[in-house]
Design a protein around this motif. Structure first.
Motif, PDB file in Angstrom:
ATOM      1  N   LYS A 112     -65.349  -7.764 -89.269  1.00 36.16           N
ATOM      2  CA  LYS A 112     -64.314  -6.815 -89.709  1.00 36.16           C
ATOM      3  C   LYS A 112     -64.917  -5.443 -89.994  1.00 36.16           C
ATOM      4  CE  LYS A 112     -62.584  -9.915 -92.664  1.00 36.16           C
ATOM      5  NZ  LYS A 112     -61.720 -10.539 -93.691  1.00 36.16           N
ATOM      6  N   LYS A 113     -66.143  -5.428 -90.520  1.00 38.44           N
ATOM      7  CA  LYS A 113     -66.824  -4.154 -90.761  1.00 38.44           C
ATOM      8  C   LYS A 113     -67.093  -3.428 -89.447  1.00 38.44           C
ATOM      9  CE  LYS A 113     -69.066  -1.145 -93.336  1.00 38.44           C
ATOM     10  NZ  LYS A 113     -68.371  -0.282 -94.331  1.00 38.44           N
ATOM     11  N   ASP A 114     -67.506  -4.177 -88.429  1.00 39.51           N
ATOM     12  CA  ASP A 114     -67.778  -3.577 -87.119  1.00 39.51           C
ATOM     13  C   ASP A 114     -66.519  -3.016 -86.460  1.00 39.51           C
ATOM     14  OD1 ASP A 114     -70.495  -4.062 -87.217  1.00 39.51           O
ATOM     15  OD2 ASP A 114     -70.370  -5.962 -86.125  1.00 39.51           O
ATOM     16  N   LEU A 115     -65.360  -3.510 -86.854  1.00 38.10           N
ATOM     17  CA  LEU A 115     -64.091  -3.039 -86.278  1.00 38.10           C
ATOM     18  C   LEU A 115     -63.529  -1.807 -86.988  1.00 38.10           C
ATOM     19  CD1 LEU A 115     -62.225  -6.423 -85.626  1.00 38.10           C
ATOM     20  CD2 LEU A 115     -63.188  -4.878 -83.914  1.00 38.10           C
ATOM     21  N   GLU A 116     -64.118  -1.424 -88.102  1.00 35.35           N
ATOM     22  CA  GLU A 116     -63.574  -0.309 -88.879  1.00 35.35           C
ATOM     23  C   GLU A 116     -63.440   0.994 -88.091  1.00 35.35           C
ATOM     24  OE1 GLU A 116     -65.674   0.183 -92.541  1.00 35.35           O
ATOM     25  OE2 GLU A 116     -64.815  -1.637 -93.454  1.00 35.35           O
ATOM     26  N   PRO A 117     -64.411   1.350 -87.213  1.00 33.83           N
ATOM     27  CA  PRO A 117     -64.249   2.618 -86.467  1.00 33.83           C
ATOM     28  C   PRO A 117     -63.010   2.659 -85.584  1.00 33.83           C
ATOM     29  CG  PRO A 117     -66.511   1.814 -86.314  1.00 33.83           C
ATOM     30  CD  PRO A 117     -65.708   0.716 -86.930  1.00 33.83           C
ATOM     31  N   PHE A 118     -62.466   1.485 -85.249  1.00 31.84           N
ATOM     32  CA  PHE A 118     -61.324   1.432 -84.337  1.00 31.84           C
ATOM     33  C   PHE A 118     -59.984   1.466 -85.070  1.00 31.84           C
ATOM     34  CE2 PHE A 118     -64.965  -0.854 -82.635  1.00 31.84           C
ATOM     35  CZ  PHE A 118     -65.172  -0.184 -81.449  1.00 31.84           C
ATOM     36  N   ASP A 119     -60.051   1.421 -86.403  1.00 29.59           N
ATOM     37  CA  ASP A 119     -58.827   1.494 -87.218  1.00 29.59           C
ATOM     38  C   ASP A 119     -57.785   0.485 -86.741  1.00 29.59           C
ATOM     39  OD1 ASP A 119     -57.194   2.418 -89.283  1.00 29.59           O
ATOM     40  OD2 ASP A 119     -56.231   3.913 -88.010  1.00 29.59           O
ATOM     41  N   THR A 120     -58.228  -0.745 -86.531  1.00 34.00           N
ATOM     42  CA  THR A 120     -57.327  -1.792 -86.058  1.00 34.00           C
ATOM     43  C   THR A 120     -57.172  -2.865 -87.123  1.00 34.00           C
ATOM     44  OG1 THR A 120     -56.914  -3.361 -84.264  1.00 34.00           O
ATOM     45  CG2 THR A 120     -59.195  -3.097 -84.943  1.00 34.00           C
ATOM     46  N   ASP A 121     -56.050  -3.549 -87.109  1.00 37.01           N
ATOM     47  CA  ASP A 121     -55.798  -4.622 -88.057  1.00 37.01           C
ATOM     48  C   ASP A 121     -54.948  -5.696 -87.386  1.00 37.01           C
ATOM     49  OD1 ASP A 121     -53.172  -3.630 -88.058  1.00 37.01           O
ATOM     50  OD2 ASP A 121     -53.507  -2.427 -89.858  1.00 37.01           O
ATOM     51  N   MET A 122     -54.317  -6.543 -88.174  1.00 38.20           N
ATOM     52  CA  MET A 122     -53.548  -7.658 -87.611  1.00 38.20           C
ATOM     53  C   MET A 122     -52.213  -7.235 -87.009  1.00 38.20           C
ATOM     54  SD  MET A 122     -52.304  -9.490 -91.156  1.00 38.20           S
ATOM     55  CE  MET A 122     -53.945  -9.386 -91.877  1.00 38.20           C
ATOM     56  N   ASN A 123     -51.800  -6.016 -87.232  1.00 36.05           N
ATOM     57  CA  ASN A 123     -50.536  -5.513 -86.691  1.00 36.05           C
ATOM     58  C   ASN A 123     -50.769  -4.921 -85.304  1.00 36.05           C
ATOM     59  OD1 ASN A 123     -48.892  -5.966 -89.147  1.00 36.05           O
ATOM     60  ND2 ASN A 123     -50.295  -4.463 -90.027  1.00 36.05           N
ATOM     61  N   LYS A 124     -49.943  -5.331 -84.324  1.00 39.59           N
ATOM     62  CA  LYS A 124     -50.151  -4.930 -82.942  1.00 39.59           C
ATOM     63  C   LYS A 124     -48.878  -4.293 -82.350  1.00 39.59           C
ATOM     64  CE  LYS A 124     -54.173  -6.781 -83.401  1.00 39.59           C
ATOM     65  NZ  LYS A 124     -55.372  -5.911 -83.599  1.00 39.59           N
ATOM     66  N   PRO A 125     -48.478  -3.133 -82.855  1.00 39.06           N
ATOM     67  CA  PRO A 125     -47.254  -2.498 -82.346  1.00 39.06           C
ATOM     68  C   PRO A 125     -47.318  -2.133 -80.881  1.00 39.06           C
ATOM     69  CG  PRO A 125     -48.491  -0.979 -83.744  1.00 39.06           C
ATOM     70  CD  PRO A 125     -49.121  -2.326 -83.918  1.00 39.06           C
ATOM     71  N   PHE A 126     -48.528  -1.916 -80.345  1.00 38.25           N
ATOM     72  CA  PHE A 126     -48.648  -1.513 -78.943  1.00 38.25           C
ATOM     73  C   PHE A 126     -48.130  -2.586 -77.990  1.00 38.25           C
ATOM     74  CE2 PHE A 126     -52.871  -3.030 -80.404  1.00 38.25           C
ATOM     75  CZ  PHE A 126     -53.019  -4.153 -79.607  1.00 38.25           C
ATOM     76  N   LEU A 127     -48.022  -3.819 -78.466  1.00 44.02           N
ATOM     77  CA  LEU A 127     -47.513  -4.879 -77.605  1.00 44.02           C
ATOM     78  C   LEU A 127     -46.021  -4.720 -77.315  1.00 44.02           C
ATOM     79  CD1 LEU A 127     -49.409  -7.961 -79.071  1.00 44.02           C
ATOM     80  CD2 LEU A 127     -49.905  -6.717 -76.955  1.00 44.02           C
ATOM     81  N   GLU A 128     -45.343  -3.940 -78.135  1.00 47.72           N
ATOM     82  CA  GLU A 128     -43.951  -3.612 -77.862  1.00 47.72           C
ATOM     83  C   GLU A 128     -43.790  -2.191 -77.334  1.00 47.72           C
ATOM     84  OE1 GLU A 128     -40.913  -5.867 -80.646  1.00 47.72           O
ATOM     85  OE2 GLU A 128     -42.452  -4.913 -81.888  1.00 47.72           O
ATOM     86  N   GLU A 129     -44.710  -1.310 -77.720  1.00 44.67           N
ATOM     87  CA  GLU A 129     -44.577   0.101 -77.353  1.00 44.67           C
ATOM     88  C   GLU A 129     -44.995   0.382 -75.909  1.00 44.67           C
ATOM     89  OE1 GLU A 129     -45.479   1.658 -81.914  1.00 44.67           O
ATOM     90  OE2 GLU A 129     -47.016   1.825 -80.351  1.00 44.67           O
ATOM     91  N   ALA A 130     -46.006  -0.315 -75.423  1.00 47.16           N
ATOM     92  CA  ALA A 130     -46.460  -0.085 -74.046  1.00 47.16           C
ATOM     93  C   ALA A 130     -45.353  -0.478 -73.062  1.00 47.16           C
ATOM     94  CB  ALA A 130     -47.725  -0.895 -73.767  1.00 47.16           C
ATOM     95  N   PRO A 131     -45.129   0.316 -72.030  1.00 48.62           N
ATOM     96  CA  PRO A 131     -44.074  -0.013 -71.061  1.00 48.62           C
ATOM     97  C   PRO A 131     -44.281  -1.361 -70.378  1.00 48.62           C
ATOM     98  CG  PRO A 131     -44.821   2.245 -70.763  1.00 48.62           C
ATOM     99  CD  PRO A 131     -45.772   1.608 -71.730  1.00 48.62           C
ATOM    100  N   TRP A 132     -45.555  -1.717 -70.168  1.00 47.35           N
ATOM    101  CA  TRP A 132     -45.867  -2.974 -69.490  1.00 47.35           C
ATOM    102  C   TRP A 132     -46.981  -3.712 -70.227  1.00 47.35           C
ATOM    103  CZ3 TRP A 132     -43.406  -4.930 -65.155  1.00 47.35           C
ATOM    104  CH2 TRP A 132     -42.567  -4.054 -64.461  1.00 47.35           C
ATOM    105  N   LEU A 133     -46.904  -5.025 -70.185  1.00 45.25           N
ATOM    106  CA  LEU A 133     -48.012  -5.889 -70.575  1.00 45.25           C
ATOM    107  C   LEU A 133     -48.410  -6.686 -69.338  1.00 45.25           C
ATOM    108  CD1 LEU A 133     -46.662  -7.397 -73.943  1.00 45.25           C
ATOM    109  CD2 LEU A 133     -47.986  -5.282 -73.611  1.00 45.25           C
ATOM    110  N   ILE A 134     -49.691  -6.687 -69.033  1.00 39.95           N
ATOM    111  CA  ILE A 134     -50.188  -7.550 -67.961  1.00 39.95           C
ATOM    112  C   ILE A 134     -51.009  -8.660 -68.607  1.00 39.95           C
ATOM    113  CG2 ILE A 134     -51.592  -7.732 -65.876  1.00 39.95           C
ATOM    114  CD1 ILE A 134     -51.004  -4.831 -65.274  1.00 39.95           C
TER     115      ILE A 134
END
Length: 231
Positions: A112-134
């Motif tokens: 989790k410490k290594d992921l801090e620069p990416f500002d990511t967490d358990m919430n994944k809004p991009f899965l609905e926001e992106a026009p397509w999922l492949i």
């Protein structure tokens, strides 16, 4: 002048001539460096514009990925392209259930410490926001016309190469993506109604980057950190 040969037969299988553009050594060096510099501009992006992406573009990306080499040319992959908002919502819900488990129970503090620069967490809004999922599925085995099971070869290696080519094709089209691998990913097969011989390997949201978009100012390893030459 030599006659051109359309094809030859080797062990009963047709082989066709291979053609490619010829370059001088100098031209090859320039082209290889230009390609590197272009590919080095690629970044993983988590914020997507609502600008629509036509199906034809997605089809071309998948066709490009499917040119990847594979064990015995079995092409052990299925690319599921999703634009249906209801299905995308189902995928997001399933992914966030697994991500919640990851962040709260499965992932180490160091991870989790290594992921801090990416500002990511358990919430994944991009899965609905992106026009397509492949969603890329690997096929561990196939069934023939008689229902007999046949294993595929070097499946993980083959599908990994195809995903790398897909990511490059996405970048080439002026689109962005990120590699998302909620683990375990069994829910994807259920949501998309895939057969038992297909297992989810990677999920790629695809679209145009939201403007403005900011990404971590990461530094890639230098050549001498990733390569060893034996001359």
């Amino acid at each position: 002048m030599m006659e051109s040969i359309d094809n030859i037969s080797i062990k009963g299988y047709t082989h066709i001539p291979y053609h490619t553009d010829t370059c001088t050594v100098e031209e090859s060096v320039v082209k290889s460096n230009s390609f590197y510099e272009w590919l080095d501009t690629r970044r993983s992006v988590r914020e997507f514009s609502d600008r629509p992406v036509p199906r034809e573009l997605i089809e071309n990306l998948i066709k490009s990925a499917s040119t990847a080499p594979s064990g015995a040319h079995k092409q052990p992959w299925t690319f599921c392209a999703v634009s249906n908002p209801i299905v995308k919502t189902q995928i997001r819900k399933g992914a966030e259930i697994e991500e919640k488990e990851n962040y709260e129970k499965r992932m180490s503090e160091r991870w989790k410490k290594d992921l801090e620069p990416f500002d990511t967490d358990m919430n994944k809004p991009f899965l609905e926001e992106a026009p397509w999922l492949i969603v890329v599925f690997k096929k561990a085995y196939e069934y023939d016309d008689k229902g007999n099971k046949h294993n595929n070869y070097y499946v993980n290696e083959s599908i990994g190469i195809a995903c790398g080519m897909l990511i490059s094709a996405i970048h080439n089209a002026g689109l962005v993506t990120l590699t998302h691998t909620p683990s375990p990913m069994n829910f994807l097969g259920k949501v998309l109604g895939r057969s038992s011989n297909e297992r989810a390997f990677m999920l790629l949201p695809v679209g145009y980057a939201k403007q403005p978009t900011f990404v971590p100012g990461l530094k890639r390893k230098e050549l001498d950190e990733v390569a060893v030459f034996y001359e």
